[in-house]
Write a protein that holds these residues in place. Structure first.
Motif, mmCIF file in Angstrom:
data_model
loop_
_atom_site.group_PDB
_atom_site.id
_atom_site.type_symbol
_atom_site.label_atom_id
_atom_site.label_comp_id
_atom_site.label_asym_id
_atom_site.label_seq_id
_atom_site.Cartn_x
_atom_site.Cartn_y
_atom_site.Cartn_z
ATOM 1 N N PRO A 144 -9.052 45.379 80.047
ATOM 2 C CA PRO A 144 -10.316 44.647 80.114
ATOM 3 C C PRO A 144 -10.119 43.360 80.924
ATOM 4 O O PRO A 144 -9.155 42.627 80.702
ATOM 5 C CB PRO A 144 -10.613 44.293 78.647
ATOM 6 C CG PRO A 144 -9.660 45.086 77.821
ATOM 7 C CD PRO A 144 -8.516 45.490 78.685
ATOM 8 N N GLY A 145 -10.997 43.120 81.886
ATOM 9 C CA GLY A 145 -10.903 41.884 82.657
ATOM 10 C C GLY A 145 -9.939 41.954 83.828
ATOM 11 O O GLY A 145 -9.525 40.922 84.362
ATOM 12 N N GLU A 244 1.030 31.099 75.339
ATOM 13 C CA GLU A 244 0.706 30.998 73.913
ATOM 14 C C GLU A 244 0.170 32.321 73.367
ATOM 15 O O GLU A 244 -0.335 33.161 74.104
ATOM 16 C CB GLU A 244 -0.332 29.893 73.695
ATOM 17 C CG GLU A 244 -1.671 30.175 74.381
ATOM 18 C CD GLU A 244 -2.644 29.008 74.285
ATOM 19 O OE1 GLU A 244 -2.668 28.328 73.241
ATOM 20 O OE2 GLU A 244 -3.371 28.761 75.259
ATOM 21 N N ARG A 245 0.288 32.452 72.042
ATOM 22 C CA ARG A 245 -0.237 33.654 71.394
ATOM 23 C C ARG A 245 -1.754 33.667 71.440
ATOM 24 O O ARG A 245 -2.396 32.656 71.219
ATOM 25 C CB ARG A 245 0.187 33.683 69.923
ATOM 26 C CG ARG A 245 1.622 34.071 69.744
ATOM 27 C CD ARG A 245 1.964 34.113 68.270
ATOM 28 N NE ARG A 245 3.350 34.526 68.123
ATOM 29 C CZ ARG A 245 4.171 34.016 67.237
ATOM 30 N NH1 ARG A 245 3.761 33.079 66.423
ATOM 31 N NH2 ARG A 245 5.416 34.457 67.158
ATOM 32 N N THR A 246 -2.287 34.836 71.729
ATOM 33 C CA THR A 246 -3.733 35.016 71.656
ATOM 34 C C THR A 246 -4.008 36.328 70.924
ATOM 35 O O THR A 246 -3.082 37.105 70.662
ATOM 36 C CB THR A 246 -4.381 35.116 73.050
ATOM 37 O OG1 THR A 246 -4.007 36.369 73.643
ATOM 38 C CG2 THR A 246 -3.950 33.979 73.966
ATOM 39 N N ARG A 247 -5.291 36.568 70.609
ATOM 40 C CA ARG A 247 -5.666 37.878 70.070
ATOM 41 C C ARG A 247 -5.234 38.947 71.060
ATOM 42 O O ARG A 247 -5.228 38.724 72.266
ATOM 43 C CB ARG A 247 -7.182 37.971 69.859
ATOM 44 C CG ARG A 247 -7.746 36.946 68.910
ATOM 45 C CD ARG A 247 -7.603 37.348 67.443
ATOM 46 N NE ARG A 247 -7.699 36.143 66.598
ATOM 47 C CZ ARG A 247 -8.840 35.678 66.096
ATOM 48 N NH1 ARG A 247 -9.966 36.296 66.349
ATOM 49 N NH2 ARG A 247 -8.840 34.594 65.351
ATOM 50 N N LEU A 249 -5.137 41.638 73.662
ATOM 51 C CA LEU A 249 -6.058 42.071 74.704
ATOM 52 C C LEU A 249 -5.441 43.198 75.530
ATOM 53 O O LEU A 249 -6.104 44.161 75.886
ATOM 54 C CB LEU A 249 -6.388 40.876 75.616
ATOM 55 C CG LEU A 249 -7.336 41.124 76.768
ATOM 56 C CD1 LEU A 249 -8.765 41.294 76.254
ATOM 57 C CD2 LEU A 249 -7.292 39.956 77.752
ATOM 58 N N GLU A 262 2.954 40.299 68.598
ATOM 59 C CA GLU A 262 2.442 39.132 67.873
ATOM 60 C C GLU A 262 1.525 38.275 68.735
ATOM 61 O O GLU A 262 1.117 37.196 68.311
ATOM 62 C CB GLU A 262 3.606 38.308 67.324
ATOM 63 C CG GLU A 262 4.373 39.092 66.266
ATOM 64 C CD GLU A 262 5.495 38.303 65.631
ATOM 65 O OE1 GLU A 262 5.926 37.288 66.230
ATOM 66 O OE2 GLU A 262 5.939 38.695 64.543
ATOM 67 N N TRP A 265 2.307 36.250 75.428
ATOM 68 C CA TRP A 265 2.292 36.887 76.746
ATOM 69 C C TRP A 265 3.583 36.581 77.468
ATOM 70 O O TRP A 265 4.067 35.443 77.431
ATOM 71 C CB TRP A 265 1.139 36.346 77.593
ATOM 72 C CG TRP A 265 -0.214 36.648 77.055
ATOM 73 C CD1 TRP A 265 -0.866 35.997 76.049
ATOM 74 C CD2 TRP A 265 -1.099 37.688 77.502
ATOM 75 N NE1 TRP A 265 -2.110 36.564 75.845
ATOM 76 C CE2 TRP A 265 -2.275 37.595 76.722
ATOM 77 C CE3 TRP A 265 -1.018 38.671 78.493
ATOM 78 C CZ2 TRP A 265 -3.360 38.468 76.902
ATOM 79 C CZ3 TRP A 265 -2.092 39.530 78.672
ATOM 80 C CH2 TRP A 265 -3.248 39.424 77.871
ATOM 81 N N ALA A 299 -8.393 36.040 83.261
ATOM 82 C CA ALA A 299 -8.614 35.322 81.996
ATOM 83 C C ALA A 299 -7.392 34.495 81.598
ATOM 84 O O ALA A 299 -7.504 33.537 80.828
ATOM 85 C CB ALA A 299 -8.955 36.311 80.884
ATOM 86 N N GLU A 302 -6.869 30.405 81.540
ATOM 87 C CA GLU A 302 -7.174 29.498 80.419
ATOM 88 C C GLU A 302 -6.064 29.475 79.372
ATOM 89 O O GLU A 302 -6.143 28.716 78.414
ATOM 90 C CB GLU A 302 -8.472 29.966 79.730
ATOM 91 C CG GLU A 302 -9.673 29.997 80.645
ATOM 92 C CD GLU A 302 -9.978 28.615 81.204
ATOM 93 O OE1 GLU A 302 -9.914 27.626 80.435
ATOM 94 O OE2 GLU A 302 -10.241 28.514 82.421
ATOM 95 N N VAL A 303 -5.062 30.316 79.525
ATOM 96 C CA VAL A 303 -4.033 30.452 78.493
ATOM 97 C C VAL A 303 -2.817 29.618 78.887
ATOM 98 O O VAL A 303 -2.369 29.673 80.026
ATOM 99 C CB VAL A 303 -3.635 31.941 78.311
ATOM 100 C CG1 VAL A 303 -2.609 32.091 77.208
ATOM 101 C CG2 VAL A 303 -4.885 32.771 77.992
ATOM 102 N N ARG A 304 -2.320 28.833 77.930
ATOM 103 C CA ARG A 304 -1.285 27.872 78.298
ATOM 104 C C ARG A 304 0.128 28.446 78.260
ATOM 105 O O ARG A 304 0.459 29.286 77.428
ATOM 106 C CB ARG A 304 -1.345 26.659 77.372
ATOM 107 C CG ARG A 304 -2.280 25.586 77.930
ATOM 108 C CD ARG A 304 -2.546 24.546 76.925
ATOM 109 N NE ARG A 304 -3.061 25.173 75.730
ATOM 110 C CZ ARG A 304 -3.528 24.491 74.698
ATOM 111 N NH1 ARG A 304 -3.527 23.197 74.718
ATOM 112 N NH2 ARG A 304 -3.978 25.128 73.634
#
Lengths: 377, 102
Positions: A144-145, A244-247, A249, A262, A265, A299, A302-304
């Protein structure tokens, strides 16, 4: 909990407590009663703590079809290894084999990669596996994306990932459960063989063994010389960015970009010849990694970034694995490879029993150091 | 519940800054970090972890532990200890891992 006694002479001593040595030691638990693993301390090169954690087939074996076949075989054994480790240790190593992709940006990359895959699979010794070129829309269904610049991707169902730190942890817990002695701060300085027995001088004590397995990564070149195995090696640096951890995807990993179980990325797959400098990262490389990842999946802008590191791939000069029993020092085995994660299942379930028997099967002949004997180093 | 040290209390200006935390107004002191204001306001946990969902609150107060993550004005995973309170700030609990809009 098995009580681990210290015998005067171990049946097998594995030199190296990373993923290669640990998988072999774990696989020896049924065929050898007294097994020890000699490791260095916290500060070691340790590719096992710096790797990307792919269980990967596509892209392996150009120039040696047998390596492609050995790799594919290992991925088919992986579910068994993961299930065994879960049962024995309670650690789920998060094996996911839902397929994997190599992203292709632009028509030139698409054409070159398709031709490369066709050449790879046409080699003698290769085992076939399904793969296809996905166009942008087919790839976007899996991701997705997906960025508009991604023209396509090579997809194969046989690729996947594991959590490599959980794998190393599970193997070390398994030592504890099965009575394998783990001896840190026992870096091996020299090896001597007297009357069918090996004496290993280490940073701490002398350790004696009937059989030894050299699984000390880049140090195998030095230790190999002492048992008549001449193995030219060439470390290759890789740099990795951790976000960093994200939901969750991304469930289909790319060779250069993955999201672990977990949520962290990882961005990677740089390759440099930088000697042994694994203590620095360089902005040009990290910037290139980040740029390509953001073009693949916008996307991520935006993720650090939370961490970055360098680690050294363990590579024989030609990049292929080395497995051999020494002709001059029978009972001394060597195991060197770049893909300690992908090959962990083959090492635990196939190679270790051969070492237990004292004879490597004929199918491992192509991986001996004899292939270097007519080469210029 | 944490209490202020007297010395810190006299050194800080007494001007009040209002933020909302999960919809409720919290009166803070100008100059406080958001993490300090949350502790002073009685909320010891400001997030639930990404993996197990267990509650966590500020631990190191100096930008290292990442246990004081909150959402601030719609931005996820902000470090409350590194953020001075600001009038009208909208703060929310960081519930597990942040979303990525794909």
């Amino acid at each position: 909990m098995v009580s681990a006694t210290t015998p005067a002479v171990f049946d097998v001593v594995v030199i190296g407590g990373g993923l290669v040595g640990s998988a072999i030691a774990y696989g020896l638990r049924d065929s050898a009663e007294h097994v020890a693993v000699l490791d260095e301390g916290d500060v070691a090169l340790r590719a096992s703590r710096g790797n990307f954690g792919l269980v990967w087939v596509q892209s392996k074996g150009m120039g040696m079809g047998d390596y492609g076949r050995w790799t594919l075989g290992s991925t088919r054994l992986w579910p068994r290894l993961a299930a065994q480790l879960l049962e024995l240790t309670g650690v789920d190593v998060a094996l996911e084999q839902n397929g994997g992709m190599i992203p292709l940006l632009g028509d030139l990359e698409v054409e070159a990669r398709v031709a490369w895959m066709q050449r790879l699979l046409a080699q003698p010794g290769m085992a076939p596996y399904p793969w296809k070129l996905l166009d942008h829309h087919e790839a976007a269904e899996l991701v997705p994306g997906l960025g508009p610049e991604v023209t396509g991707a090579i997809w194969t169902p046989v690729d996947g990932t594991v959590n490599p730190l959980k794998l190393l942890r599970a193997l070390h817990i398994a030592f504890d459960r099965t009575g394998i002695r783990y001896l840190p701060h026992h870096g091996v300085q020299s090896i001597a063989q007297r009357g069918g027995e090996f004496v290993l001088a280490t940073a701490k004590a002398k350790v004696r063994a009937r059989k030894i397995v050299l699984a000390s990564g880049l140090h195998n070149q030095v230790l190999g010389e002492q048992v008549g195995l001449h193995l030219p090696m060439a470390p290759q640096r890789g740099q990795i960015l951790v976000l960093e951890r994200t939901r969750r995807l991304l469930t289909t990993p790319f060779v250069t970009l993955r999201q672990n179980d977990e949520g962290s990325w990882l961005i990677g797959d740089s390759q440099e010849d930088a000697g042994y400098a694994d203590d620095v990262v360089t902005l040009p490389v990290l910037a290139t990694l980040a740029d390509r990842a953001v073009r693949t999946l916008p996307a991520l802008k935006e993720v650090r970034v939370v961490r970055s590191w360098s680690a050294l791939r363990v590579r024989a000069q030609d990049g292929f694995p080395v497995y051999e029993q020494s002709a001059t020092h029978p009972g001394a085995f060597i195991a060197t490879c770049h893909s300690g994660v992908t090959l962990a299942a083959a090492h635990a379930l196939r190679l270790a029993p051969m070492i237990g028997e004292g004879v490597l099967a004929r199918e491992l002949d192509p991986f001996s150091t004899r292939r270097f004997h007519v080469q210029k180093t | 519940m944490f209490r202020r040290l007297d010395a810190a209390a006299t050194e800080l200006s007494a001007r009040t800054v209002r933020v909302t935390v999960d919809g409720a107004v919290l009166a803070c002191r100008e100059g406080d970090s958001l993490a300090a204001a949350l502790l002073a306001g009685g909320s010891n946990a400001c997030r639930d972890t990404a993996v197990s969902g267990s509650p966590r609150g500020p631990f190191c107060m100096m930008g290292v532990c990442y246990d004081c993550l909150v959402t601030i004005d719609g931005r996820a995973n902000q470090q409350a200890c590194m953020t001075p309170v600001r009038e009208g700030m909208v703060v929310g609990r960081q519930s597990g891992a942040r979303e990525v809009a794909a």
